[in-house]
Scaffold this motif. Structure first.
Motif, PDB file in Angstrom:
ATOM      1  N   ASN A   1       1.766   3.296   6.294  1.00 30.72           N
ATOM      2  CA  ASN A   1       0.481   3.833   5.391  1.00 30.72           C
ATOM      3  C   ASN A   1       0.490   5.380   5.066  1.00 30.72           C
ATOM      4  O   ASN A   1       1.335   6.074   5.753  1.00 30.72           O
ATOM      5  CB  ASN A   1      -0.932   3.455   5.742  1.00 30.72           C
ATOM      6  CG  ASN A   1      -1.513   3.933   7.049  1.00 30.72           C
ATOM      7  OD1 ASN A   1      -0.799   4.958   7.400  1.00 30.72           O
ATOM      8  ND2 ASN A   1      -2.265   3.164   7.644  1.00 30.72           N
ATOM      9  N   SER A   2      -0.232   5.545   4.259  1.00 32.21           N
ATOM     10  CA  SER A   2      -0.213   7.420   3.780  1.00 32.21           C
ATOM     11  C   SER A   2      -0.568   8.310   4.997  1.00 32.21           C
ATOM     12  O   SER A   2      -0.231   9.580   5.088  1.00 32.21           O
ATOM     13  CB  SER A   2      -1.455   7.599   2.612  1.00 32.21           C
ATOM     14  OG  SER A   2      -2.712   7.121   3.192  1.00 32.21           O
ATOM     15  N   LYS A   3      -1.145   7.638   5.912  1.00 34.97           N
ATOM     16  CA  LYS A   3      -1.619   8.387   7.430  1.00 34.97           C
ATOM     17  C   LYS A   3      -0.563   8.393   8.302  1.00 34.97           C
ATOM     18  O   LYS A   3      -0.563   8.862   9.617  1.00 34.97           O
ATOM     19  CB  LYS A   3      -2.772   8.063   8.053  1.00 34.97           C
ATOM     20  CG  LYS A   3      -4.001   8.034   6.914  1.00 34.97           C
ATOM     21  CD  LYS A   3      -5.354   7.636   7.605  1.00 34.97           C
ATOM     22  CE  LYS A   3      -6.619   7.779   6.633  1.00 34.97           C
ATOM     23  NZ  LYS A   3      -7.715   7.295   7.389  1.00 34.97           N
ATOM     24  N   GLY A   4       0.550   7.606   7.988  1.00 34.34           N
ATOM     25  CA  GLY A   4       1.659   7.712   8.996  1.00 34.34           C
ATOM     26  C   GLY A   4       1.569   6.514  10.145  1.00 34.34           C
ATOM     27  O   GLY A   4       2.255   6.708  11.068  1.00 34.34           O
ATOM     28  N   LYS A   5       0.645   5.446   9.804  1.00 34.78           N
ATOM     29  CA  LYS A   5       0.332   4.744  10.759  1.00 34.78           C
ATOM     30  C   LYS A   5       0.874   3.094  10.072  1.00 34.78           C
ATOM     31  O   LYS A   5       0.952   3.010   9.232  1.00 34.78           O
ATOM     32  CB  LYS A   5      -0.991   4.587  11.177  1.00 34.78           C
ATOM     33  CG  LYS A   5      -1.511   5.916  11.969  1.00 34.78           C
ATOM     34  CD  LYS A   5      -0.665   6.011  13.430  1.00 34.78           C
ATOM     35  CE  LYS A   5      -1.089   7.315  14.213  1.00 34.78           C
ATOM     36  NZ  LYS A   5      -0.162   7.310  15.369  1.00 34.78           N
TER      37      LYS A   5
ATOM     38  N   LYS B   1       0.848  -1.229   0.156  1.00 32.08           N
ATOM     39  CA  LYS B   1      -0.007  -0.083  -0.011  1.00 32.08           C
ATOM     40  C   LYS B   1       1.047   1.341  -0.042  1.00 32.08           C
ATOM     41  O   LYS B   1       0.460   2.423  -0.263  1.00 32.08           O
ATOM     42  CB  LYS B   1      -0.813   0.144   1.161  1.00 32.08           C
ATOM     43  CG  LYS B   1      -1.897  -1.245   1.153  1.00 32.08           C
ATOM     44  CD  LYS B   1      -2.557  -1.383   2.610  1.00 32.08           C
ATOM     45  CE  LYS B   1      -3.389  -2.220   2.663  1.00 32.08           C
ATOM     46  NZ  LYS B   1      -4.206  -2.612   4.000  1.00 32.08           N
ATOM     47  N   SER B   2       2.156   1.081   0.383  1.00 31.63           N
ATOM     48  CA  SER B   2       2.921   2.351   0.395  1.00 31.63           C
ATOM     49  C   SER B   2       4.744   1.769   0.008  1.00 31.63           C
ATOM     50  O   SER B   2       4.703   0.602  -0.212  1.00 31.63           O
ATOM     51  CB  SER B   2       3.057   2.945   1.804  1.00 31.63           C
ATOM     52  OG  SER B   2       3.623   1.978   2.908  1.00 31.63           O
TER      53      SER B   2
ATOM     54  N   ASP C   1       0.309  -0.609   9.063  1.00 31.93           N
ATOM     55  CA  ASP C   1      -0.623  -1.993   8.780  1.00 31.93           C
ATOM     56  C   ASP C   1       0.211  -3.164   8.645  1.00 31.93           C
ATOM     57  O   ASP C   1       1.377  -3.093   8.625  1.00 31.93           O
ATOM     58  CB  ASP C   1      -1.439  -1.579   7.171  1.00 31.93           C
ATOM     59  CG  ASP C   1      -2.038  -0.374   7.328  1.00 31.93           C
ATOM     60  OD1 ASP C   1      -2.875  -0.186   8.129  1.00 31.93           O
ATOM     61  OD2 ASP C   1      -2.203   0.206   6.360  1.00 31.93           O
TER      62      ASP C   1
ATOM     63  N   TYR D   1       3.650   4.893  15.737  1.00 32.06           N
ATOM     64  CA  TYR D   1       3.112   4.411  14.322  1.00 32.06           C
ATOM     65  C   TYR D   1       1.897   3.258  14.629  1.00 32.06           C
ATOM     66  O   TYR D   1       1.084   2.916  13.770  1.00 32.06           O
ATOM     67  CB  TYR D   1       4.051   3.695  13.668  1.00 32.06           C
ATOM     68  CG  TYR D   1       5.103   4.419  13.167  1.00 32.06           C
ATOM     69  CD1 TYR D   1       4.989   5.343  12.148  1.00 32.06           C
ATOM     70  CD2 TYR D   1       6.526   4.273  13.558  1.00 32.06           C
ATOM     71  CE1 TYR D   1       6.049   6.025  11.499  1.00 32.06           C
ATOM     72  CE2 TYR D   1       7.622   5.037  13.016  1.00 32.06           C
ATOM     73  CZ  TYR D   1       7.189   6.021  12.039  1.00 32.06           C
ATOM     74  OH  TYR D   1       8.426   6.643  11.527  1.00 32.06           O
TER      75      TYR D   1
END
Length: 790
Positions: A517-521, A472-473, A523, A703
């Protein structure tokens, strides 16, 4: 005894005849031999040696061991090796126990429990690295141990050995040539492969006339001089325990060259001889005398103008330890070989003034080491047994296994004997042994035609390749391990994998990876992980070993049950026996081992202590971080003129506190403060501060915890506390001969130059210590001492 006039004349003539040829004889034109050897010896070698706490184990005990990995060339501890594989296998070569242990600066420790996996029998203990599999020479460690299961063998008794001798008569250099005085090495063994001591015999010609006589030493080894005559046959006659043995001395060559080596003190004389029927054919030929030790080689050209060629070589021009002399003909075919051991620059340290004192139920043992100071980095291991022990039967010590065993074909019986209390007699006996060895472990066919390649890689911890099934990233976060830092991997859009090497997971640790991920958390990632190494590599080459050294039994010994052992559920923790298993929390375990007070951090405590200076000032220290430089002092130190405490960060002693001014408190796991400085000597007078961090704390906080666990198929085994069984009776014959007093795998000199440790007081009058080790300069530490317990 003064040397005779004829010996003096011989030495003078050697000096006169040889000195010029030595100074001018080393040749660099023998490219075939030299270049082939250079190619063969190009890859670096290491040697593994393991000090076992004993050799005969009763089921329910523990095998304690210290491993030493040395550079084969310098004989110094290796600073490169990290992965060492240790296995115990049965007579069918099936591995019963195995583990991978981490080597730090050439040293590692470990234990194996002698549990229900074992039955009575002989086993092999092996230790090796993956890199060692590239070589045919015996660079690995292999030793025989014996396991006794009291349920099937409750009495240890002497074994009856058939009176059947095997005698070998081995000419020095490899060839027995007619009409030349030859030196013949003699080995007499029994059916178990052990040398038979003090054998006397004589050599008879075909008229049954005695032409020479011989006698072996306590290890069944000797030498004899013989000048065989063409047409004669020779027989060695030995009478032993009422039985006569006859051995034919055959393969007498009518033509050829013989080699003889003589130690002249500061020099070594090499005499190459031929007979009259050979001289006319070889008079114009050029021969080579190569000298090597597995790493460096020198070559001397020579030819026969007369029946004898003499070469004098200064010992200072030889290698310390083993030197292999090989004679080549004009086609570079090896003809003769002789091994010689040069004791110059081989240093073995002994133990001084061992002492023991009683302290409640313990014995405090202390000793110094000859010519070893506390400032020299070193490692030692000490086995403590009763003085009457019969269970310590290793044939090797660290010197014999490093300096001798890798260079010979076959296994050396009681090699340790030659490297303890070295005197002229032992040097002579070692030379007799080397005469009997024939060709060395360096095979010239392999050197010329099959030089080793780095097929098996040099490992550094464990690595992995993460294959990306989908993403996803482009960012992946690897959490830290106890002994490995965390990492962030940024991959390109087209990249399908990323790799990491040099990890050191231990026991049940897992690899934790999350995808940012794109939100900086985080997965959970979709990865397929491939680990290397993923299993303990098999060592295919098999080396013959002897059973543990046999000590004559006088009576049968009844095996007594343990009061407690590893099989009955009891444990020994820090020398204290407890009678039931008890699960301890991590905090309890840390607090029990700490010398000071532990302060465990949570998120609230991390937020309330923004800087280390702020935290320490609350604990009574005087701190300042003015100008970005942290200073820490105490008002009332226990030692004068020392107001600065000792500070450790994750186990490493800090010499400079400068960077601690910006120390990130968000990564603190716990802090230990020991204001008394116990355990640090004089330098701890202002107290001790130990900082322990966990970078994963910050990762989770930043994270989140939505990551994935990956199980390592192979991890490093952490060294466990050695378990000493609790015996019902400490005065019994069984305990005295087979019991364990203690095992100390990590012993070093303190600031006073004294080694100190404690063992349980068994209330016996004598104990025996077996000390082995090495310092970083390559000096060996070896000794055995019986200590009276006052």
């Amino acid at each position: 005894m003064k040397p005779s006039f004829s010996i003096i004349c011989f030495r003078i003539s050697l000096l006169f005849l040889c000195i010029f040829s030595f100074l001018t004889g080393f040749s660099q034109e023998n490219t075939n031999v030299i270049e082939s050897y250079a190619t063969y010896s190009k890859l670096p070698r290491e040697i593994a040696y393991v000090h076992l706490n004993k050799s005969i184990y009763i089921k329910g005990e523990c095998i304690g061991f210290s491993a030493y990995i040395l550079d084969k060339n310098t004989k110094k501890p290796s600073s490169i090796t990290t992965n060492l594989y240790c296995t115990v296998s049965n007579k069918d070569r099936s591995i019963v126990k195995s583990q991978m242990i981490k080597v730090n600066n050439g040293y590692a420790v470990g234990t194996f429990d002698v549990n229900e996996d074992f039955t009575s029998g002989d086993y092999k203990f092996m230790a090796y690295t993956n890199w060692m599999k590239n070589f045919d020479e015996q660079n690995i460690f292999v030793e025989s141990i014996k396991i006794i299961d009291p349920e099937t063998d409750n009495i240890i008794k002497s074994e009856t050995i058939e009176n059947n001798l095997d005698a070998q008569f081995l000419p020095e250099g490899g060839h027995l040539v007619a009409d030349i005085q030859n030196t013949i090495g003699i080995v007499v063994k029994n059916t178990e492969g052990f040398g038979v001591p003090q054998i006397t015999g004589e050599i008879l010609d075909n008229t049954n006339t005695a032409v020479s006589s011989f006698k072996t030493n306590d290890l069944g080894i000797g030498r004899v001089l013989l000048t065989p005559i063409i047409g004669q046959s020779y027989t060695a006659k030995i009478e032993h325990l009422g039985k006569t043995f006859n051995f034919n001395i055959s393969d007498i060559k009518p033509r050829g060259i013989a080699l003889s080596l003589t130690d002249l003190g500061k020099n070594v004389a090499i005499k190459l001889s031929t007979n009259t029927s050979t001289l006319s054919d070889i008079k114009n030929n050029t021969y080579k005398l190569a000298i090597h030790n597995g790493n460096e080689m020198k070559v001397i050209d020579f030819g026969f103008e007369n029946l004898d060629v003499l070469k004098l070589i200064k010992k200072q021009d030889l290698n310390p330890g083993i030197n292999i002399f090989t004679v080549f003909d004009k086609t570079n075919k090896p003809l003769l070989e002789r091994l010689y051991f040069n004791h110059d620059k081989v240093n073995i340290r002994s133990v001084n003034n061992p002492k023991v004192s009683k302290d409640f139920d313990s014995l405090k043992v202390s000793f110094s080491v000859n010519q070893l100071s506390a400032n020299t980095k070193h490692n030692m291991s000490v086995s403590v047994l009763h003085s009457d022990t019969k269970s310590y039967g290793s044939h090797q010590n660290i010197a014999s296994y490093t300096l001798l065993q890798p260079y010979v074909n076959g296994y050396i019986e009681n090699g340790a004997y030659y490297f303890q209390n070295i005197d002229r007699k032992k040097k002579y006996e070692l030379d007799n042994l080397l005469i009997t060895q024939g060709w060395s472990s360096y095979d010239w066919n392999t050197i010329f035609n099959k030089p080793p390649t780095n097929t098996f890689v040099f490992e550094n911890g464990i690595g992995f390749q993460a294959n990306i099934n989908s993403k996803k990233s482009n960012q992946f976060l690897m959490f830290a391990l106890r002994e490995s830092k965390g990492d962030v991997f940024v991959v390109g859009d087209s990249e399908k994998s990323f790799i990491k090497t040099g990890l050191f997971p231990s026991d049940n640790e897992k690899l934790n990876i999350g995808e940012i991920n794109s939100k900086g958390k985080m997965d959970e990632p979709n990865l397929y992980i491939q680990f290397s190494p993923s299993k303990i590599p098999e060592y295919i080459n098999s080396y013959k070993v002897l059973k543990p050294n046999s000590i004559p039994y006088t009576v049968a010994t009844q095996i007594q049950p343990f009061a407690s052992s590893i099989l009955d559920g009891t444990q020994e923790l820090d020398e204290v026996l407890i009678e039931a298993k008890r699960e301890e929390t991590r905090m309890e375990q840390l607090e029990r081992r700490a010398a000071g007070t532990l302060d465990f951090f949570d998120d609230r405590k991390r937020r309330s202590n923004r800087t280390l200076a702020q935290y320490l000032s609350r604990k009574g220290f005087v701190t300042s971080d003015y100008g970005g430089i942290l200073t820490i002092t105490v008002r009332n130190p226990l030692t004068p003129n020392n107001t600065t405490p000792v500070v450790y960060l994750n186990g490493s002693l800090l010499s400079d506190f400068g960077f601690l001014a910006t120390f990130d408190m968000n990564s603190v796991d716990y802090i230990e403060i020991n204001k008394s400085g116990v355990g640090e000597g004089m330098r701890g007078g202002a107290g001790v501060i130990k900082l322990w961090t966990d970078p994963n704390i910050q990762f989770r906080s930043q994270y989140g915890e939505n990551y994935k666990d990956y199980e390592f198929p192979l991890t490093f085994s952490k060294a466990k506390t050695f378990y000493t069984p609790k015996y019902n009776f400490y005065k019994s014959q069984f305990f005295k001969e087979y019991g364990v007093v203690g095992w100390k795998p990590k012993v070093v000199l303190d600031t006073d130059g004294i080694a100190r440790f404690q063992v349980f007081d068994t209330s016996n009058d004598y104990i025996k210590i077996f000390v082995e080790g090495i310092d970083n300069d390559g000096n060996f530490i070896i000794d055995e001492k019986i200590i009276t317990v006052n």
